[in-house]
Design a protein around this motif. Sequence first.
Motif, PDB file in Angstrom:
ATOM      1  N   LEU A 128       0.842  -1.184   0.000  1.00 18.57           N
ATOM      2  CA  LEU A 128       0.000   0.000   0.000  1.00 18.57           C
ATOM      3  C   LEU A 128       0.885   1.245   0.000  1.00 18.57           C
ATOM      4  N   VAL A 129       0.766   2.046  -1.061  1.00 15.56           N
ATOM      5  CA  VAL A 129       1.541   3.290  -1.173  1.00 15.56           C
ATOM      6  C   VAL A 129       0.650   4.444  -0.717  1.00 15.56           C
ATOM      7  N   ARG A 130       1.209   5.266   0.136  1.00 11.76           N
ATOM      8  CA  ARG A 130       0.468   6.416   0.674  1.00 11.76           C
ATOM      9  C   ARG A 130       1.208   7.709   0.342  1.00 11.76           C
ATOM     10  N   ASN A 131       0.489   8.688  -0.118  1.00 18.01           N
ATOM     11  CA  ASN A 131       1.048  10.024  -0.348  1.00 18.01           C
ATOM     12  C   ASN A 131       0.699  10.882   0.861  1.00 18.01           C
ATOM     13  N   THR A 132       1.682  11.093   1.726  1.00 15.00           N
ATOM     14  CA  THR A 132       1.461  11.871   2.947  1.00 15.00           C
ATOM     15  C   THR A 132       1.809  13.344   2.756  1.00 15.00           C
ATOM     16  N   GLY A 133       2.066  13.721   1.487  1.00 10.37           N
ATOM     17  CA  GLY A 133       2.429  15.110   1.207  1.00 10.37           C
ATOM     18  C   GLY A 133       1.217  15.967   0.874  1.00 10.37           C
ATOM     19  N   THR A 134       1.508  17.148   0.289  1.00 18.30           N
ATOM     20  CA  THR A 134       0.462  18.128  -0.012  1.00 18.30           C
ATOM     21  C   THR A 134       0.204  18.281  -1.504  1.00 18.30           C
ATOM     22  N   GLY A 135       0.997  17.623  -2.331  1.00 17.53           N
ATOM     23  CA  GLY A 135       0.810  17.655  -3.772  1.00 17.53           C
ATOM     24  C   GLY A 135       0.658  16.246  -4.323  1.00 17.53           C
ATOM     25  N   SER A 136       0.178  16.139  -5.557  1.00 17.94           N
ATOM     26  CA  SER A 136      -0.020  14.817  -6.172  1.00 17.94           C
ATOM     27  C   SER A 136       1.313  14.091  -6.353  1.00 17.94           C
ATOM     28  N   LEU A 137       1.293  12.793  -6.065  1.00  7.09           N
ATOM     29  CA  LEU A 137       2.471  11.939  -6.227  1.00  7.09           C
ATOM     30  C   LEU A 137       2.345  11.197  -7.543  1.00  7.09           C
ATOM     31  N   HIS A 138       3.302  11.395  -8.413  1.00  7.88           N
ATOM     32  CA  HIS A 138       3.296  10.733  -9.719  1.00  7.88           C
ATOM     33  C   HIS A 138       4.289   9.575  -9.698  1.00  7.88           C
ATOM     34  N   ILE A 139       3.750   8.359  -9.820  1.00  9.50           N
ATOM     35  CA  ILE A 139       4.602   7.170  -9.907  1.00  9.50           C
ATOM     36  C   ILE A 139       4.688   6.814 -11.383  1.00  9.50           C
ATOM     37  N   ASP A 140       5.870   7.033 -11.961  1.00  6.20           N
ATOM     38  CA  ASP A 140       6.046   6.860 -13.406  1.00  6.20           C
ATOM     39  C   ASP A 140       6.281   5.411 -13.805  1.00  6.20           C
ATOM     40  N   SER A 141       6.848   4.615 -12.885  1.00  2.17           N
ATOM     41  CA  SER A 141       7.175   3.232 -13.244  1.00  2.17           C
ATOM     42  C   SER A 141       7.286   2.386 -11.985  1.00  2.17           C
ATOM     43  N   VAL A 142       6.751   1.169 -12.079  1.00  2.00           N
ATOM     44  CA  VAL A 142       6.900   0.178 -11.013  1.00  2.00           C
ATOM     45  C   VAL A 142       7.326  -1.125 -11.667  1.00  2.00           C
ATOM     46  N   PHE A 143       8.411  -1.701 -11.198  1.00  2.00           N
ATOM     47  CA  PHE A 143       8.933  -2.906 -11.839  1.00  2.00           C
ATOM     48  C   PHE A 143       9.686  -3.757 -10.831  1.00  2.00           C
TER      49      PHE A 143
END
Length: 222
Positions: A28-43
Amino acid sequence: LQPVFSATPSELHFGNVVVGTNKRDSILVRNTGTGSLHIDSVFTDNDVFTVLPTKATIGASRTKRFYISFSPADSGENMGNITFQHDGEDSPTSFPLDGTGVEPIFSVSPSSLSFGNVVVGTVKTDSVIVTNTGTSTLTISSALSDNSDFLVSPNNSSIEPSDSEKFYISISPTSMGSKNGSIIFTHDASGSPNSVDVDGNGIAPVFSVSPSTLSFGDRKST
């Protein structure tokens, strides 16, 4: 506005998984910041581990679950890493993965049985031993004969790794002459089905008496 990447758990252990099957877990990935988190690649760096989805955008204070599957191709330990490339700090972020491929292995001894001469209408019994030399439970779904003159018992079984079971094979010829057949084992190991060749010869009972005559000699009557 700054995204912040965090994920739980920080590692995945798949344990024992039967070769040819798969097991799925998740991070489970959580974005605890204030802006959108862009995950460009998962491998992953090992083909026995696969991940979906392979990219995502996660809004502030939102979460996304990534599913990882372990599909072992061979017996033995497998290790790898899953890597997330993103626009948060400390990118890329990697987590370790591990799992062990296990499988049953069918072995039978002897590979054939010869019963010799057996009188029609009688029964003669012998046996074979099936051993699981693999690393997971061997499931024998059926053990049967392709010739009604031969019988096998039991007809199914589950055998743990390094264990053995005896299967009893009987011949009961219903007529005279040569008898041939196979005992067929259907199971969940590689190479299924396996067979044991069996043969015997039905013979008729033969009456014999010896001597064929008796002579008592002369007896004096009284």
